[in-house]
Design an enzyme around this catalytic site. Sequence first.
Site: not given
Length: 171
Positions: A93, A112, A135
């Site tokens: 993103e 997902s 992350n």
Amino acid sequence: AMGAAVLLITNAAGSLDRRRPPGTLMAIRDHINLQFANPLAGSHQHGRAARMMIQYSETYDPMLLTVLHRAALEEKIRLREGVYVGLSGPTYETPAEIRFLKQIGADAVGMSTVGEAVAANSLGLPVAGVSLVTNLAAGITRRRLSDDEVTHMAERTRHRHGSGTPLARWL
């Protein structure tokens, strides 16, 4: 069709909050579907008959969520809880998208889980979900995101908790 009693979905996700740093396990309380796809659209000729019009206020089974929290406590694993947002990917993103996702209530982001949870619910299968934060999402830090960072954190956490999640044996 194979006789499953529950579905435990796991995923790797980016955190939208520094209080959920890489390595955090997050039980999914709810999700936001921004994949703009629904597995219930189209024909369903196989397996159990799927219910098409479903009210999804409890996609993630509250009793299974309680079981996850109890198991985490017993196993001395810190388990946070939050809202997962599913995007279509395959790209990470942008910082602007992350700011938007925070404003609409997302805690973690990935590519997902949402479709699987919707499909399982349509079959009456109780669902629990756990995200491994691998992350911090784009724009949360100045660091550039990389697949290596995600893979490294997943491997590091796997070695810390063993090859399978101890939480899964509780379901």
